[in-house]
Design an enzyme around this catalytic site. Structure first.
Site, PDB file in Angstrom:
ATOM      1  N   SER A  61      73.918  70.493  14.633  1.00  0.00           N
ATOM      2  CA  SER A  61      73.041  70.855  13.473  1.00  0.00           C
ATOM      3  C   SER A  61      73.055  69.997  12.208  1.00  0.00           C
ATOM      4  CB  SER A  61      73.182  72.304  13.306  1.00  0.00           C
ATOM      5  OG  SER A  61      73.008  73.115  14.306  1.00  0.00           O
ATOM      6  N   LYS A  64      69.697  68.678  11.407  1.00  0.00           N
ATOM      7  CA  LYS A  64      68.887  69.459  10.276  1.00  0.00           C
ATOM      8  C   LYS A  64      68.576  68.955   9.108  1.00  0.00           C
ATOM      9  CE  LYS A  64      69.480  73.485  13.287  1.00  0.00           C
ATOM     10  NZ  LYS A  64      70.488  74.576  13.549  1.00  0.00           N
ATOM     11  N   SER A 116      71.186  78.103   9.810  1.00  0.00           N
ATOM     12  CA  SER A 116      71.059  76.868  11.010  1.00  0.00           C
ATOM     13  C   SER A 116      70.266  77.506  12.092  1.00  0.00           C
ATOM     14  CB  SER A 116      72.647  76.553  11.495  1.00  0.00           C
ATOM     15  OG  SER A 116      72.657  75.402  12.157  1.00  0.00           O
TER      16      SER A 116
END
Length: 414
Positions: A61, A64, A116
């Protein structure tokens, strides 16, 4: 003045700073559990520590970070995003978005970076580019612009894909760029946030997964962001930034395990703040050279550094930084203030580490009299020669005509 200028033109200043070089692993450098790691100075971009920092790995993640940056640069926070069916199929962590739901982009970004949420990532991607695939292509273009050459993303959230990869170094570059966006900084430094949703039973409260921001056990003084990540394939990942005494550092750790992710990040940040400091080596606006201006109302123009330049040095050891001032030899008027007329090259151990433009300190107008004088002294003699030649030709023609007349009248008289 001209003699001084000529000396300045060829100057190469060697700044002996009683500071050390920047190796990747000093004695006393931290032992990192993660498979790959890097520490950079956010101000200078210099690598202060590296462990397989260019190895391509699953970023989970931390992906992101780029997704949020691209969204902030290509859309408005006030955009109302309509959730499509693909967001519901994202998998992994989510905030339970429903098809047809309308949520402001700002709230989706908070869901993306704090909670997330993978479904928020897909919704953002489709809103900006129309599809996940097109958004991935846009993200890869932006990554290359930043300098993240070993990064290739296929989705906006970081779910495992053999063609979805990055490196610790690239992620640090991406985070450095993202942290220059004030809205991004505001989002990733937020501990908790409440989104607006029509369904009273939908998840509204978000809590940042970055324990360095809030945890009494793992918290780190001065933390400013950025993003955590986890998948089985990627292991525990984190991009962490912290600021102290006017300096900001960015640490990246990939494929760590358990709570080691927090101790790894803390070790790196401590190492950077304890063993290094930044020093200004070029001051913006400082006169660095003076060059002649041809045909100018002023015979010379001062050249100044276009910006400040800082360099990060270790507190121990001794090394040098070479500063080479390379102005143009001469410039023709007119000169405009801020016009680039050279450069300052900074290098260490034979490797260029920075470049600063040399720009004109002020305007220099063209002196038309001075501009015409060289031509005048060339053309004037030529004009005189043409005039003289013309006069000689006329004189000779007259003489011939008089001679013919004398011969004619002399023959008539006989």
């Amino acid at each position: 003045m001209i003699v001084v200028a000529k000396k300045i033109l060829s100057v190469i200043v060697i700044v002996w700073l009683c500071l050390g070089s920047i190796p990747y692993a000093w004695a006393g450098a931290p032992e990192i559990s993660g498979e790959a790691a890097v520490l950079i100075d956010a101000g200078t971009g210099q690598v202060l520590y590296g462990k397989d920092e260019h190895k391509r790995m699953y970023p989970a993640s931390t992906t992101k970070t780029l997704t949020a940056l691209v969204a902030l640069e290509h859309a408005k926070l006030t955009d109302l995003v309509t959730i499509g069916p693909n967001a519901l199929q994202a998998g992994g962590t989510s905030i339970g978005l429903t098809e047809g739901e309308k949520i402001p982009l700002k709230d989706l970004l908070y869901a993306l970076m704090l909670n997330s949420a993978n479904d928020a990532g897909v919704a953002i991607a489709e809103h900006i580019s129309g599809s996940v695939e097109k958004f991935a292509a846009l993200s890869n273009q932006e990554a290359k612009k930043i300098g993240a050459k070993d990064t290739h993303f296929t989705n906006p959230h970081g779910m495992p894909d053999k063609n979805h990869y990055s490196t610790a170094y690239d992620l640090a570059l991406i985070a450095r760029q993202a942290m220059q966006n004030q809205e991004f900084r505001r989002i990733v430094s937020t501990v908790h946030y409440q989104v607006s949703r029509a369904d009273p039973n939908a998840q509204k409260y978000l809590f940042n997964h970055n324990k360095l921001l809030w945890s009494k056990i793992y918290g780190y003084q001065g933390t400013t962001g950025v993003k955590t990540g986890y998948t089985v394939e990627a292991g525990q990942c984190v991009i962490a930034s912290a600021q102290r005494d006017g300096r900001e550092l960015i640490a990246v750790v990939l494929h760590s395990d358990g709570s080691n992710i927090w101790s790894d990040a803390t070790k790196l940040l401590d190492y950077g703040f304890t063993n290094f400091h930044s020093r200004q080596v070029v001051k913006g606006g400082q006169v660095m050279a003076n060059i002649p201006v041809k045909y100018g109302k002023s015979p010379n123009v001062d050249l100044v550094a276009s910006r400040d330049f800082y360099y990060t040095f270790p507190l121990e050891g001794a090394d040098d930084l070479q500063i080479s001032v390379q102005p143009q030899k001469e410039v023709k008027a007119p000169v405009t203030r801020g016009q680039v007329l050279g450069s300052i090259l900074l290098s260490q151990n034979g490797k260029q580490v920075g470049k600063v433009d040399l720009v004109a300190r002020g305007n220099v107008a063209k002196d038309w009299i001075a501009y015409l004088t060289p031509s005048f002294w060339v053309v004037l003699p030529l004009l005189f020669l043409f005039w003289l030649r013309h006069r000689i030709r006329i004189y000779r023609l007259r003489q011939k005509r008089l001679a013919r007349q004398r011969r004619y009248y002399g023959a008539y008289e006989e």
